[in-house]
Design an enzyme around this catalytic site. Structure first.
Site, PDB file in Angstrom:
ATOM      1  CE  LYS A  20      -4.123  -2.126   2.102  1.00  0.00           C
ATOM      2  NZ  LYS A  20      -5.209  -1.934   3.106  1.00  0.00           N
ATOM      3  CE1 TYR A  60      -9.670  -2.953   0.206  1.00  0.00           C
ATOM      4  CE2 TYR A  60      -8.819  -0.952  -0.790  1.00  0.00           C
ATOM      5  CZ  TYR A  60      -8.619  -2.106  -0.052  1.00  0.00           C
ATOM      6  OH  TYR A  60      -7.360  -2.409   0.430  1.00  0.00           O
ATOM      7  NE  ARG A  96      -6.439 -12.328   5.296  1.00  0.00           N
ATOM      8  CZ  ARG A  96      -7.211 -11.231   5.270  1.00  0.00           C
ATOM      9  NH1 ARG A  96      -7.202 -10.428   4.212  1.00  0.00           N
ATOM     10  NH2 ARG A  96      -7.969 -10.924   6.291  1.00  0.00           N
ATOM     11  NE  ARG A 113      -2.839  -5.709   6.807  1.00  0.00           N
ATOM     12  CZ  ARG A 113      -4.008  -6.223   6.478  1.00  0.00           C
ATOM     13  NH1 ARG A 113      -4.598  -7.107   7.266  1.00  0.00           N
ATOM     14  NH2 ARG A 113      -4.595  -5.875   5.350  1.00  0.00           N
ATOM     15  CG  ASN A 125      -4.000  -2.327   6.597  1.00  0.00           C
ATOM     16  OD1 ASN A 125      -3.799  -1.940   5.441  1.00  0.00           O
ATOM     17  ND2 ASN A 125      -5.041  -3.052   6.933  1.00  0.00           N
ATOM     18  CG  HIS A 128      -5.408  -6.252  -0.373  1.00  0.00           C
ATOM     19  ND1 HIS A 128      -6.644  -6.249   0.228  1.00  0.00           N
ATOM     20  CD2 HIS A 128      -5.475  -7.161  -1.384  1.00  0.00           C
ATOM     21  CE1 HIS A 128      -7.431  -7.118  -0.412  1.00  0.00           C
ATOM     22  NE2 HIS A 128      -6.756  -7.679  -1.395  1.00  0.00           N
ATOM     23  CD  GLU A 139      -8.823  -9.152  -3.690  1.00  0.00           C
ATOM     24  OE1 GLU A 139      -9.683  -8.867  -2.834  1.00  0.00           O
ATOM     25  OE2 GLU A 139      -7.694  -9.607  -3.390  1.00  0.00           O
TER      26      GLU A 139
HETATM   27  P1  IDP Z   1      -8.273  -6.994   5.389  1.00  0.00           P
HETATM   28  O1  IDP Z   1      -7.504  -6.032   4.507  1.00  0.00           O
HETATM   29  O2  IDP Z   1      -7.473  -7.420   6.604  1.00  0.00           O
HETATM   30  O3  IDP Z   1      -8.861  -8.157   4.631  1.00  0.00           O
HETATM   31  P2  IDP Z   1     -10.934  -5.771   5.432  1.00  0.00           P
HETATM   32  O4  IDP Z   1     -11.909  -5.889   6.566  1.00  0.00           O
HETATM   33  O5  IDP Z   1     -11.234  -6.498   4.162  1.00  0.00           O
HETATM   34  O6  IDP Z   1      -9.494  -6.172   6.011  1.00  0.00           O
HETATM   35  O7  IDP Z   1     -10.788  -4.213   5.146  1.00  0.00           O
HETATM   36  C1  IDP Z   1     -10.176  -3.757   3.977  1.00  0.00           C
HETATM   37  C2  IDP Z   1      -9.279  -2.594   4.306  1.00  0.00           C
HETATM   38  O8  IDP Z   1     -10.056  -1.512   4.792  1.00  0.00           O
HETATM   39  C3  IDP Z   1      -8.267  -2.863   5.427  1.00  0.00           C
HETATM   40  O9  IDP Z   1      -7.085  -3.489   4.962  1.00  0.00           O
HETATM   41  C4  IDP Z   1      -7.997  -1.471   5.943  1.00  0.00           C
HETATM   42  O10 IDP Z   1      -7.064  -0.808   5.077  1.00  0.00           O
HETATM   43  C5  IDP Z   1      -9.342  -0.820   5.815  1.00  0.00           C
HETATM   44  N1  IDP Z   1     -10.107  -0.910   7.065  1.00  0.00           N
HETATM   45  C6  IDP Z   1     -10.761  -1.977   7.552  1.00  0.00           C
HETATM   46  N2  IDP Z   1     -11.355  -1.709   8.719  1.00  0.00           N
HETATM   47  C7  IDP Z   1     -11.080  -0.418   8.967  1.00  0.00           C
HETATM   48  C8  IDP Z   1     -11.436   0.462  10.031  1.00  0.00           C
HETATM   49  O11 IDP Z   1     -12.121   0.101  10.993  1.00  0.00           O
HETATM   50  N3  IDP Z   1     -10.959   1.745   9.936  1.00  0.00           N
HETATM   51  C9  IDP Z   1     -10.204   2.177   8.887  1.00  0.00           C
HETATM   52  N4  IDP Z   1      -9.864   1.374   7.864  1.00  0.00           N
HETATM   53  C10 IDP Z   1     -10.294   0.099   7.909  1.00  0.00           C
END
Ligand code: IDP
Length: 152
Positions: A20, A60, A96, A113, A125, A128, A139
């Site tokens: 990212k 997204y 993951r 992360r 973070n 992805h 994707e």
């Molecule tokens: P993942 O990337 O661990 O699979 P997802 O729930 O699919 O997590 O969320 C996608 C992305 O959205 C996350 O990687 C993060 O960048 C962002 N995200 C998820 N939850 C939050 C939140 O509560 N606050 C801000 N950003 C979030």
């Protein structure tokens, strides 16, 4: 026979990965790739690009309507990133595990992360990774054509 056994039990998968914008800005592309390679995942496709809002929103789409959506799109379009395809045994789950939990503040020590994600901004973070075979297929297709993949 041996070949049959391998085919059945060694799940060679492909997963989609993003380094990212915050990690690219921090100059840790190489460090993150090193972790993937040392873990036995092979980079079979990669490119650097900057997403438009439309592209980020499409990627997204499942998060549309969530409170963090606008901030996530702002962040994902804030600078260049690396999109890539990783191949290896159990690549989806393995990636993951290397990534750690979504919130860098809660990710296990030593995960990507925890080490490179922002502890103030969950969206930043660092990486992805696809969460299922169906997501991985979607994707990968979102960013790569078949002739941009170079399996070993
Ligand atoms: P993942 O990337 O661990 O699979 P997802 O729930 O699919 O997590 O969320 C996608 C992305 O959205 C996350 O990687 C993060 O960048 C962002 N995200 C998820 N939850 C939050 C939140 O509560 N606050 C801000 N950003 C979030």
């Amino acid at each position: 026979n041996r070949i049959h056994y391998k085919e059945q039990f060694m799940a060679i998968e492909r997963t989609f990965s993003i380094i990212k914008p915050n990690a690219v800005a921090q100059n840790v592309i190489g460090e993150i790739e090193r972790r993937f390679e040392q873990a036995g995942l092979t980079i079979i496709a990669m490119k650097m690009l900057k997403l438009t809002r439309e592209e980020a929103e499409g990627f997204y789409a499942e998060h549309k309507g969530k409170p963090f959506f606008a901030g996530l799109i702002d962040f994902m379009t804030s600078g260049p990133m690396i999109v890539q395809v990783l191949e290896g045994e159990n690549a989806i789950h393995h990636n993951r595990e290397l990534m750690g939990a979504t919130d860098p503040a809660k990710a296990a020590p030593g995960t990507i992360r925890a080490d490179f994600g922002s502890h103030e901004q969950v969206s930043a973070n660092a990486v992805h990774g696809s969460d299922s075979p169906i997501s991985a297929a979607r994707e990968i297709r979102y960013f790569f054509t078949e002739d941009e993949l170079f399996p070993h």
